[in-house]
Design a protein around this motif. Structure first.
Motif, short mmCIF file in Angstrom:
data_model
loop_
_atom_site.label_atom_id
_atom_site.label_comp_id
_atom_site.label_asym_id
_atom_site.label_seq_id
_atom_site.Cartn_x
_atom_site.Cartn_y
_atom_site.Cartn_z
N VAL A 109 -54.32 -67.31 -50.12
CA VAL A 109 -54.15 -66.87 -49.09
C VAL A 109 -53.26 -68.46 -48.35
O VAL A 109 -52.10 -68.53 -48.26
N ALA A 110 -53.88 -69.58 -49.15
CA ALA A 110 -52.92 -70.66 -49.13
C ALA A 110 -52.00 -70.91 -49.94
O ALA A 110 -50.33 -71.03 -49.83
N LEU A 111 -51.99 -70.16 -51.94
CA LEU A 111 -51.26 -70.45 -52.37
C LEU A 111 -49.26 -69.21 -51.77
O LEU A 111 -48.43 -69.65 -51.99
N VAL A 274 -47.22 -56.32 -50.68
CA VAL A 274 -48.95 -56.40 -51.05
C VAL A 274 -49.08 -57.04 -53.19
O VAL A 274 -50.01 -57.76 -53.14
N ASP A 275 -48.10 -56.10 -53.60
CA ASP A 275 -47.72 -56.77 -55.01
C ASP A 275 -47.42 -58.35 -54.84
O ASP A 275 -47.99 -58.51 -55.73
N ARG A 276 -46.75 -58.84 -54.40
CA ARG A 276 -46.94 -60.28 -53.66
C ARG A 276 -47.95 -61.15 -53.90
O ARG A 276 -47.75 -62.11 -54.17
N PHE A 277 -48.52 -60.97 -52.72
CA PHE A 277 -49.85 -61.20 -52.53
C PHE A 277 -50.54 -61.18 -54.02
O PHE A 277 -51.36 -61.89 -54.79
N LEU A 278 -51.41 -59.98 -54.81
CA LEU A 278 -51.50 -59.56 -56.08
C LEU A 278 -51.36 -60.76 -56.94
O LEU A 278 -52.53 -61.41 -57.41
N ALA A 279 -50.06 -61.34 -57.19
CA ALA A 279 -49.46 -61.87 -57.98
C ALA A 279 -50.17 -63.60 -57.59
O ALA A 279 -50.71 -64.44 -58.55
N ALA A 280 -50.20 -63.52 -55.96
CA ALA A 280 -50.97 -65.25 -55.63
C ALA A 280 -51.77 -65.36 -55.81
O ALA A 280 -52.72 -65.69 -56.48
N ALA A 281 -53.09 -63.63 -55.97
CA ALA A 281 -54.73 -63.37 -55.72
C ALA A 281 -54.57 -64.06 -57.64
O ALA A 281 -55.89 -64.91 -57.96
N THR A 282 -54.07 -63.39 -58.34
CA THR A 282 -54.43 -63.66 -59.38
C THR A 282 -54.12 -64.45 -60.44
O THR A 282 -55.08 -65.39 -61.15
N GLU A 283 -53.27 -65.23 -60.01
CA GLU A 283 -52.73 -66.68 -60.38
C GLU A 283 -53.91 -67.96 -59.40
O GLU A 283 -54.26 -68.87 -60.68
N ALA A 284 -54.67 -67.67 -58.81
CA ALA A 284 -55.73 -68.36 -58.05
C ALA A 284 -57.32 -67.87 -58.44
O ALA A 284 -57.63 -68.98 -59.11
N ALA A 285 -56.95 -67.28 -59.15
CA ALA A 285 -58.67 -66.35 -59.98
C ALA A 285 -58.13 -67.20 -61.05
O ALA A 285 -59.79 -68.09 -61.22
#
Length: 287
Positions: A109-111, A274-285
């Motif tokens: 979320v922060a990213l 949703v796609d943009r958030f998934l990209a951020a979540a993937t990077e955060a992971a």
């Protein structure tokens, strides 16, 4: 109300002349006159008085002009926001997370917020089962759940988590975890607060061939960790809880097939946000 008619009304009011307004609107003066007459019939009152000096607002015209301006401003704002939403730069996301996502979800979320500050993001704590129910109901856009996801919910693997034995930092790790756990009174999270975690722990106990006892239950993971830190007892918790564990608690990774699982981002409907958030979540992971 036809916004096109209101724009013509405002143009004549500002110009004070039909001919000047017609030029600004790129239409003929007779056509503009007919459209103003259509608007006057709709509102049931004359809006302009025409004379040698041009077009002057009537009392009704003066009363309705502020409302027309307000409607046009809001229509323009709607168009701008609609374009922003369609471009994925604006809008809102409702996101859920459970024990498995207690560390990863806030990072993602922060990213995401750093990249798309105009998107409103809500983040709520709930079990994986509740998240999946809300994803299917359309009240949640993204969830951080314990995989696998149920039918109807799509998911993306992000990070592995595993069970750890939480001990007071003054207690030495046991040499044989299975023997140490067997019959030992343990602190645990209430099963209704974390049914997925409870099931994972039970499967590990069955694999290890041990049967710990329940010393005390808590409604949240922070309380479980606080009890361990106070020396009340030990607990089996996700290793990701290390992010919220006090210094007085040490985590010992547990081994076994049932000791680890995948954390994933889940959704039931794709969109640009949703796609943009998934990209951020993937990077955060990956961090």
């Amino acid at each position: 109300m036809d916004l096109r008619l209101l724009r013509m009304f405002v143009a004549v009011a500002r110009a004070g002349h039909y001919g000047t307004a017609a030029i600004e609107l790129s239409i003929s003066q007779p056509a503009l006159t007919k459209q103003i007459q259509v608007l006057e019939r709709r509102v049931g009152a004359m809006l302009f008085v025409r004379g040698r000096q041009g077009a002057r607002l009537t009392t009704a015209g003066k009363a309705l002009l502020p409302d027309a301006l307000d409607l046009l401003d809001r229509a323009d704002a709607f168009e701008r926001r609609a374009s922003s939403v369609a471009a994925g730069d604006d809008g809102s996301l409702a996101i859920g997370f459970g024990l498995s996502g207690i560390q990863l979800a806030p990072q993602a979320v922060a990213l995401f917020r750093s990249r798309y500050p105009r998107v409103a993001v809500s983040l709520d704590d709930m079990s994986s089962a509740v998240q999946c129910e809300r994803l299917l109901a359309g009240t949640l856009q993204i969830g951080f759940i314990r995989l696998p996801a149920p039918v109807g919910v799509d998911s993306l693997r992000l990070r592995r988590d595993r069970l750890s034995l939480a001990l007071p930092s003054t207690v030495d790790p046991p040499r044989s975890v299975a023997a140490w756990l067997d019959g030992r009174p343990m602190i645990r999270l209430r099963p209704d607060r974390g049914p997925g975690l409870t099931g994972q722990i039970d499967r590990l106990y069955a694999e290890l061939g041990c049967r710990p006892l329940v010393l005390q239950e808590a409604a949240d993971l922070q309380t479980v960790l606080a009890l361990v830190a106070a020396g009340v007892g030990a607990a089996v918790i996700p290793a990701s809880a290390d992010a919220i564990a006090p210094d007085a608690v040490r985590l010992i990774p547990l081994r076994g097939r049932a000791a680890s699982w995948w954390i994933g981002a889940a959704w039931s409907e794709r969109s640009l946000l949703v796609d943009r958030f998934l990209a951020a979540a993937t990077e955060a992971a990956r961090t």
